[in-house]
Motif scaffolding. Structure first.
Motif, PDB file in Angstrom:
ATOM      1  N   PRO A 285      11.032 123.853  37.707  1.00 59.25           N
ATOM      2  CA  PRO A 285       9.986 124.665  37.071  1.00 59.25           C
ATOM      3  C   PRO A 285      10.190 124.885  35.576  1.00 59.25           C
ATOM      4  O   PRO A 285       9.245 124.790  34.797  1.00 59.25           O
ATOM      5  CB  PRO A 285      10.058 125.991  37.842  1.00 59.25           C
ATOM      6  N   PHE A 286      11.426 125.150  35.158  1.00 61.31           N
ATOM      7  CA  PHE A 286      11.652 125.495  33.752  1.00 61.31           C
ATOM      8  C   PHE A 286      11.787 124.260  32.855  1.00 61.31           C
ATOM      9  O   PHE A 286      12.037 124.388  31.654  1.00 61.31           O
ATOM     10  CB  PHE A 286      12.877 126.403  33.619  1.00 61.31           C
TER      11      PHE A 286
ATOM     12  N   ILE B   6       6.576 129.520  30.286  1.00 61.27           N
ATOM     13  CA  ILE B   6       7.589 130.373  30.911  1.00 61.27           C
ATOM     14  C   ILE B   6       6.956 131.175  32.049  1.00 61.27           C
ATOM     15  O   ILE B   6       7.531 131.316  33.142  1.00 61.27           O
ATOM     16  CB  ILE B   6       8.234 131.310  29.871  1.00 61.27           C
ATOM     17  N   TYR B   7       5.725 131.666  31.808  1.00 57.87           N
ATOM     18  CA  TYR B   7       4.981 132.381  32.862  1.00 57.87           C
ATOM     19  C   TYR B   7       4.704 131.452  34.043  1.00 57.87           C
ATOM     20  O   TYR B   7       4.907 131.821  35.210  1.00 57.87           O
ATOM     21  CB  TYR B   7       3.673 132.927  32.285  1.00 57.87           C
TER      22      TYR B   7
ATOM     23  N   ALA C 259       6.340 128.741  34.849  1.00 61.46           N
ATOM     24  CA  ALA C 259       7.610 128.390  35.484  1.00 61.46           C
ATOM     25  C   ALA C 259       8.071 129.484  36.437  1.00 61.46           C
ATOM     26  O   ALA C 259       8.629 129.198  37.515  1.00 61.46           O
ATOM     27  CB  ALA C 259       8.675 128.121  34.422  1.00 61.46           C
ATOM     28  N   LYS C 260       7.850 130.749  36.076  1.00 58.71           N
ATOM     29  CA  LYS C 260       8.217 131.856  36.964  1.00 58.71           C
ATOM     30  C   LYS C 260       7.384 131.824  38.235  1.00 58.71           C
ATOM     31  O   LYS C 260       7.899 132.038  39.335  1.00 58.71           O
ATOM     32  CB  LYS C 260       8.046 133.194  36.226  1.00 58.71           C
ATOM     33  N   TRP C 261       6.045 131.572  38.096  1.00 58.02           N
ATOM     34  CA  TRP C 261       5.185 131.463  39.288  1.00 58.02           C
ATOM     35  C   TRP C 261       5.631 130.296  40.156  1.00 58.02           C
ATOM     36  O   TRP C 261       5.717 130.409  41.389  1.00 58.02           O
ATOM     37  CB  TRP C 261       3.730 131.263  38.855  1.00 58.02           C
ATOM     38  N   TYR C 262       5.903 129.192  39.529  1.00 63.37           N
ATOM     39  CA  TYR C 262       6.353 127.971  40.207  1.00 63.37           C
ATOM     40  C   TYR C 262       7.631 128.270  41.002  1.00 63.37           C
ATOM     41  O   TYR C 262       7.758 127.922  42.191  1.00 63.37           O
ATOM     42  CB  TYR C 262       6.589 126.916  39.121  1.00 63.37           C
ATOM     43  N   SER C 263       8.596 128.950  40.366  1.00 58.45           N
ATOM     44  CA  SER C 263       9.861 129.273  41.021  1.00 58.45           C
ATOM     45  C   SER C 263       9.648 130.209  42.208  1.00 58.45           C
ATOM     46  O   SER C 263      10.248 130.022  43.277  1.00 58.45           O
ATOM     47  CB  SER C 263      10.827 129.914  40.022  1.00 58.45           C
ATOM     48  N   GLU C 264       8.803 131.232  42.008  1.00 59.12           N
ATOM     49  CA  GLU C 264       8.523 132.172  43.097  1.00 59.12           C
ATOM     50  C   GLU C 264       7.844 131.472  44.267  1.00 59.12           C
ATOM     51  O   GLU C 264       8.111 131.777  45.430  1.00 59.12           O
ATOM     52  CB  GLU C 264       7.639 133.309  42.575  1.00 59.12           C
ATOM     53  N   ARG C 265       6.971 130.521  43.936  1.00 58.47           N
ATOM     54  CA  ARG C 265       6.281 129.757  44.978  1.00 58.47           C
ATOM     55  C   ARG C 265       7.287 128.955  45.811  1.00 58.47           C
ATOM     56  O   ARG C 265       7.182 128.899  47.040  1.00 58.47           O
ATOM     57  CB  ARG C 265       5.291 128.810  44.306  1.00 58.47           C
TER      58      ARG C 265
ATOM     59  N   ARG D 226      10.521 129.672  46.141  1.00 62.83           N
ATOM     60  CA  ARG D 226      11.376 130.595  46.889  1.00 62.83           C
ATOM     61  C   ARG D 226      10.652 131.156  48.106  1.00 62.83           C
ATOM     62  O   ARG D 226      11.243 131.324  49.175  1.00 62.83           O
ATOM     63  CB  ARG D 226      11.827 131.752  45.985  1.00 62.83           C
TER      64      ARG D 226
END
Length: 414
Positions: A87-88, A192-193, A195-201, A203
């Motif tokens: 994601p990042f 960055i926003y 990437a955070k959504w992507y990571s949460e998705r 997880r």
């Protein structure tokens, strides 16, 4: 199985089918900003030609450096992130673009210009496969529409190139490129926003990507039918990319020479072509969702042919109208070819996005050098005339398997 066990699965399925428009619009905006920065490079060509005395071939080499790096790296990034999503990587990639656009603004010579655009190419190579994956993840059951929202951002960014030239580079010159470091910084924050959504998705549903890759990973190899279809898609991308490369890199010079236009006026002609192309990109996805991908791809290429052949033989006013129509019709297939390739090889979202979009950049890169050399060799007017015949390769679209056939292949795999 109990009703209680079935219900959560149904709810999860419904949730996965929901289209997340907020994410689609943000990633589309990031695509706009990324490609607007990329558009800075060809937008500077008229300025660099005068300030550094560059030839058409040298301008083609600059475009080649930008697009070829992006082309070669996109499939590599796609293959890697299909196995392990990153994601990042999105904001990190745009940080390379930030460095590149600053470099262009202060580059003292041709060599430094080339090095700077290499950084922009790296940023683009990282952004596009992962950006396409984000659009796929947020698409729900509206894949054509989702890909169109994502791709229209990029085409709109590219369409800004003529305005960038007219409003920034004509009055400010080369140093104006450094202003786009602000645009790059803003894009990094947005990513960055994302990437955070992507990571949460990931997880929340860590098997989501793996499930989508199961069918492809179990395959021992692609069938002959799928390989043939991919070759046809890549041939169509070649024809479209060379035509667009010729228009975006050299039509402004053609307008100045043949119609006695000023730099600003020639950029308005190019702007009309690119903006109508952005509209075509947006409408292509929903049209494909309704009428089928093969039909839209076929119409896109063959509908362009008579207009592109007429273009070099008409008055300036008629040329402007033809540019609008040509841009719209040709680009209806842009997002559709990406989705078509993704559905040919399900589970390889990043790879297919990197291959199709990356190839478009690569073919555009080769086209920049090749067409620039041809223009120096036989003349700009002759090159533009022969360029108009290129969409005839669209006849090969009729050999593509139907949408129903692709669905049947995927259904057998599942």
């Amino acid at each position: 199985m109990s009703q209680q066990a079935i219900l959560p699965r149904q709810q999860a399925s419904n949730t996965s089918e929901a289209t997340i428009y907020k994410i689609l619009f943000v990633i589309g905006l990031c695509h706009l900003l990324n490609d607007a920065i990329q558009a800075v490079v060809p937008a500077m060509f008229p300025i660099l030609e005068k300030s550094m005395g560059l030839s058409f071939t040298q301008l083609g080499i600059i475009a080649f450096a930008l697009n070829m790096v992006s082309s070669v790296m996109q499939p590599v990034v796609g293959i890697f992130t299909d196995k392990k999503p990153l994601p990042f990587a999105l904001p990190i990639g745009l940080s390379f673009t930030f460095i590149g656009v600053l470099g262009i603004g202060f580059a003292p010579n041709f060599g430094m210009i080339v090095i700077s655009v290499l950084f922009i190419g790296i940023g683009s190579a990282v952004f596009h496969p992962e950006g396409s994956r984000v659009a796929y993840m947020a698409a729900g059951n509206r894949r054509g529409l989702a890909q169109s929202i994502y791709q229209v951002g990029g085409n709109t960014g590219q369409a800004l190139a003529p305005l960038i030239t007219a409003l920034i580079f004509v009055p400010l010159g080369q140093i104006g490129a450094s202003w786009f470091s602000i645009v790059a910084a803003f894009a990094v924050l947005l990513l960055i926003y994302i990437a955070k959504w992507y990571s949460e998705r990931l997880r929340a549903n860590p098997v989501m990507v793996k499930k989508k890759n199961v069918g492809a990973s179990q395959e021992t190899g692609l069938s002959k039918e799928i390989k043939k279809a991919l070759v046809l898609i890549l041939l169509l991308i070649f024809a479209r990319s060379w035509y667009i490369s010729g228009m975006t890199n050299f039509y402004a010079f053609y307008g100045i020479k043949e119609y006695a236009l000023t730099i600003k006026q020639s950029q308005l002609f190019l702007f009309a072509f690119l903006v109508s192309g952005a509209f075509g990109t947006f409408f292509g996805g929903p049209l494909a969702d309704r009428f089928g991908k093969k039909k839209v791809i076929s119409f896109s290429m063959l509908g362009t042919l008579p207009l592109s052949m007429l273009l070099p033989n008409v008055s300036p006013v008629t040329a402007f109208i033809l540019l609008v129509l040509t841009g719209f019709i040709l680009m209806t297939s842009f997002s559709v070819t990406v989705v078509y390739a993704q559905e040919l090889v399900p589970g390889k979202i990043g790879t297919m996005s990197g291959l199709t979009v990356g190839l478009a950049f690569g073919m555009g890169a080769i086209g920049s050098v090749g067409l620039g050399f041809i223009a120096d060799l036989i003349g700009l007017q002759t090159m533009i005339t022969w360029l108009g015949v290129l969409p005839i390769l669209g006849l090969t679209a009729f050999l593509l398997p139907s949408d129903q056939k692709v669905w049947e292949w995927n259904n057998k795999k599942s």
